[in-house]
Design a protein around this motif. Structure first.
Motif, PDB file in Angstrom:
ATOM      1  N   GLY A  51      35.986  -2.529  76.344  1.00 52.46           N
ATOM      2  CA  GLY A  51      35.752  -2.129  74.962  1.00 52.46           C
ATOM      3  C   GLY A  51      34.728  -1.024  74.823  1.00 52.46           C
ATOM      4  O   GLY A  51      34.480  -0.537  73.716  1.00 52.46           O
ATOM      5  N   GLY A  52      34.124  -0.634  75.956  1.00 53.50           N
ATOM      6  CA  GLY A  52      33.127   0.426  75.940  1.00 53.50           C
ATOM      7  C   GLY A  52      33.758   1.799  75.726  1.00 53.50           C
ATOM      8  O   GLY A  52      34.956   1.992  75.884  1.00 53.50           O
ATOM      9  N   ILE A  53      32.907   2.763  75.389  1.00 48.47           N
ATOM     10  CA  ILE A  53      33.357   4.088  74.969  1.00 48.47           C
ATOM     11  C   ILE A  53      32.976   5.142  76.012  1.00 48.47           C
ATOM     12  O   ILE A  53      31.868   5.114  76.569  1.00 48.47           O
ATOM     13  N   VAL A  54      33.899   6.075  76.258  1.00 45.20           N
ATOM     14  CA  VAL A  54      33.609   7.284  77.023  1.00 45.20           C
ATOM     15  C   VAL A  54      33.594   8.472  76.065  1.00 45.20           C
ATOM     16  O   VAL A  54      34.528   8.658  75.271  1.00 45.20           O
ATOM     17  N   ILE A  55      32.517   9.248  76.128  1.00 45.12           N
ATOM     18  CA  ILE A  55      32.406  10.490  75.350  1.00 45.12           C
ATOM     19  C   ILE A  55      32.333  11.636  76.355  1.00 45.12           C
ATOM     20  O   ILE A  55      31.405  11.703  77.158  1.00 45.12           O
ATOM     21  N   PHE A  56      33.311  12.533  76.289  1.00 45.42           N
ATOM     22  CA  PHE A  56      33.468  13.561  77.320  1.00 45.42           C
ATOM     23  C   PHE A  56      33.695  14.917  76.681  1.00 45.42           C
ATOM     24  O   PHE A  56      34.544  15.063  75.794  1.00 45.42           O
ATOM     25  N   GLU A  57      32.925  15.913  77.128  1.00 46.57           N
ATOM     26  CA  GLU A  57      33.209  17.303  76.794  1.00 46.57           C
ATOM     27  C   GLU A  57      32.891  18.148  78.007  1.00 46.57           C
ATOM     28  O   GLU A  57      31.804  18.035  78.590  1.00 46.57           O
ATOM     29  N   ALA A  58      33.840  18.998  78.404  1.00 47.52           N
ATOM     30  CA  ALA A  58      33.636  19.883  79.552  1.00 47.52           C
ATOM     31  C   ALA A  58      34.626  21.033  79.467  1.00 47.52           C
ATOM     32  O   ALA A  58      35.586  21.006  78.688  1.00 47.52           O
ATOM     33  N   PHE A  59      34.401  22.041  80.292  1.00 47.34           N
ATOM     34  CA  PHE A  59      35.253  23.223  80.259  1.00 47.34           C
ATOM     35  C   PHE A  59      36.644  22.937  80.827  1.00 47.34           C
ATOM     36  O   PHE A  59      36.783  22.244  81.833  1.00 47.34           O
ATOM     37  N   SER A  60      37.654  23.506  80.181  1.00 48.65           N
ATOM     38  CA  SER A  60      39.037  23.354  80.624  1.00 48.65           C
ATOM     39  C   SER A  60      39.393  24.443  81.633  1.00 48.65           C
ATOM     40  O   SER A  60      38.659  25.420  81.818  1.00 48.65           O
ATOM     41  N   LYS A  61      40.547  24.298  82.254  1.00 49.47           N
ATOM     42  CA  LYS A  61      40.986  25.288  83.244  1.00 49.47           C
ATOM     43  C   LYS A  61      41.195  26.672  82.622  1.00 49.47           C
ATOM     44  O   LYS A  61      41.041  27.690  83.297  1.00 49.47           O
ATOM     45  N   ALA A  62      41.508  26.707  81.346  1.00 43.47           N
ATOM     46  CA  ALA A  62      41.666  27.987  80.658  1.00 43.47           C
ATOM     47  C   ALA A  62      40.337  28.724  80.500  1.00 43.47           C
ATOM     48  O   ALA A  62      40.323  29.913  80.153  1.00 43.47           O
ATOM     49  N   HIS A  63      39.244  28.048  80.786  1.00 44.44           N
ATOM     50  CA  HIS A  63      37.921  28.644  80.617  1.00 44.44           C
ATOM     51  C   HIS A  63      37.667  29.798  81.582  1.00 44.44           C
ATOM     52  O   HIS A  63      36.803  30.642  81.328  1.00 44.44           O
ATOM     53  N   VAL A  64      38.414  29.846  82.681  1.00 48.90           N
ATOM     54  CA  VAL A  64      38.237  30.926  83.655  1.00 48.90           C
ATOM     55  C   VAL A  64      38.304  32.287  82.974  1.00 48.90           C
ATOM     56  O   VAL A  64      37.508  33.189  83.265  1.00 48.90           O
ATOM     57  N   THR A  65      39.245  32.450  82.064  1.00 46.83           N
ATOM     58  CA  THR A  65      39.402  33.719  81.354  1.00 46.83           C
ATOM     59  C   THR A  65      38.185  34.044  80.508  1.00 46.83           C
ATOM     60  O   THR A  65      37.694  35.184  80.499  1.00 46.83           O
ATOM     61  N   TYR A  66      37.660  33.045  79.810  1.00 46.55           N
ATOM     62  CA  TYR A  66      36.483  33.260  78.963  1.00 46.55           C
ATOM     63  C   TYR A  66      35.260  33.593  79.810  1.00 46.55           C
ATOM     64  O   TYR A  66      34.431  34.431  79.420  1.00 46.55           O
ATOM     65  N   LYS A  67      35.132  32.947  80.957  1.00 49.74           N
ATOM     66  CA  LYS A  67      33.982  33.191  81.836  1.00 49.74           C
ATOM     67  C   LYS A  67      34.003  34.624  82.375  1.00 49.74           C
ATOM     68  O   LYS A  67      32.966  35.271  82.494  1.00 49.74           O
ATOM     69  N   LYS A  68      35.189  35.142  82.689  1.00 41.45           N
ATOM     70  CA  LYS A  68      35.299  36.523  83.161  1.00 41.45           C
ATOM     71  C   LYS A  68      34.887  37.506  82.069  1.00 41.45           C
ATOM     72  O   LYS A  68      34.254  38.525  82.335  1.00 41.45           O
ATOM     73  N   GLN A  69      35.246  37.189  80.835  1.00 42.34           N
ATOM     74  CA  GLN A  69      34.925  38.071  79.715  1.00 42.34           C
ATOM     75  C   GLN A  69      33.454  38.005  79.338  1.00 42.34           C
ATOM     76  O   GLN A  69      32.872  39.005  78.884  1.00 42.34           O
ATOM     77  N   ASN A  70      32.847  36.831  79.523  1.00 41.06           N
ATOM     78  CA  ASN A  70      31.469  36.622  79.084  1.00 41.06           C
ATOM     79  C   ASN A  70      30.772  35.632  80.013  1.00 41.06           C
ATOM     80  O   ASN A  70      30.807  34.423  79.776  1.00 41.06           O
ATOM     81  N   PRO A  71      30.103  36.111  81.056  1.00 37.03           N
ATOM     82  CA  PRO A  71      29.442  35.201  82.009  1.00 37.03           C
ATOM     83  C   PRO A  71      28.376  34.312  81.377  1.00 37.03           C
ATOM     84  O   PRO A  71      28.071  33.244  81.917  1.00 37.03           O
ATOM     85  N   THR A  72      27.803  34.694  80.233  1.00 38.74           N
ATOM     86  CA  THR A  72      26.743  33.890  79.628  1.00 38.74           C
ATOM     87  C   THR A  72      27.261  32.589  79.022  1.00 38.74           C
ATOM     88  O   THR A  72      26.466  31.735  78.638  1.00 38.74           O
TER      89      THR A  72
END
Length: 214
Positions: free
Chosen positions: A138-159
């Motif tokens: 009954g416990g809860i998992v709260i998860f947020e992390a970068f998706s595989k599509a993030h590679v494109t965003y990282k190339k455009q903006n390393p920050t």
């Protein structure tokens, strides 16, 4: 293989110790917005924060009355997290080391939080499955992390931060596989504009997952 793992973990540790040794808080001192929104779903209880770094999310939960435990491989991260807790007049339990060696009790947490907990690719699914054993039914998992599509965003903006290799990022299918025995309350891939300290600035692609252990 054992030598490779030791070298990999040493490189991983060096990276985070170097980042967290800087005076500034790498990702700021304010909580992640998704955590802040979803934390109210968790009844007052015990929460485990994975790869918690400098403690911004754990300390926030402690100020809201939760009993907080967290872990990371970085001693520098722990030191800054404990200082942040002191500044906010709360207490947190913080263990340093690799997750299998930290001896958390099975089914002892009401929630597990993974906010940008990008473990080495060889370990991430293993760690997810181990964290599952620490969560109460009954416990809860709260998860947020970068998706595989993030590679494109990282190339455009390393920050924007996050891993540069697709293997270290997440897909919805991977989350469904690692947390297969959960009621899915939310699972989606989306884009967000992050403003979390020096290393999370700009637009990125993320996965958010909110699940209840069956």
């Amino acid at each position: 293989m054992k030598t490779f793992k030791i070298e990999m973990m040493n490189d991983w540790l060096k990276r985070w110790e170097t980042r967290y040794k800087q005076p500034e808080y790498a990702y700021g001192v304010l909580p992640n917005k998704y955590l802040e929104k979803q934390l109210t779903i968790v009844g007052k209880g015990r929460i485990l924060f994975a790869a918690e770094g400098e403690g911004r999310n754990a300390v926030y939960a402690a100020t809201k009355g939760y009993k907080v435990s967290c872990f990371d491989i970085s001693t520098e991260g722990k030191n800054k997290a404990l200082q942040l807790a002191k500044n906010n007049q709360v207490q947190i339990e913080y263990k340093v080391g690799e997750l299998p060696d930290l001896n958390f009790e099975p089914e002892s947490f009401d929630a597990i939080v993974l906010i940008y907990a990008h473990f080495p690719v060889q370990l991430k699914s293993q760690y997810h499955k181990l964290l599952h054993t620490y969560l109460k039914k009954g416990g809860i998992v709260i998860f947020e992390a970068f998706s595989k599509a993030h590679v494109t965003y990282k190339k455009q903006n390393p920050t924007i931060g996050g891993p540069s290799d697709e293997e270290s990022l997440f897909s919805i299918a991977e989350i469904q596989s690692d947390f297969f025995n959960y009621e899915i309350m939310e699972l989606k891939e989306t884009t967000v504009d992050l403003n979390e300290g020096r290393y999370h600035k700009g637009k990125g692609s993320i996965i958010r997952f909110l699940g209840r252990k069956l």
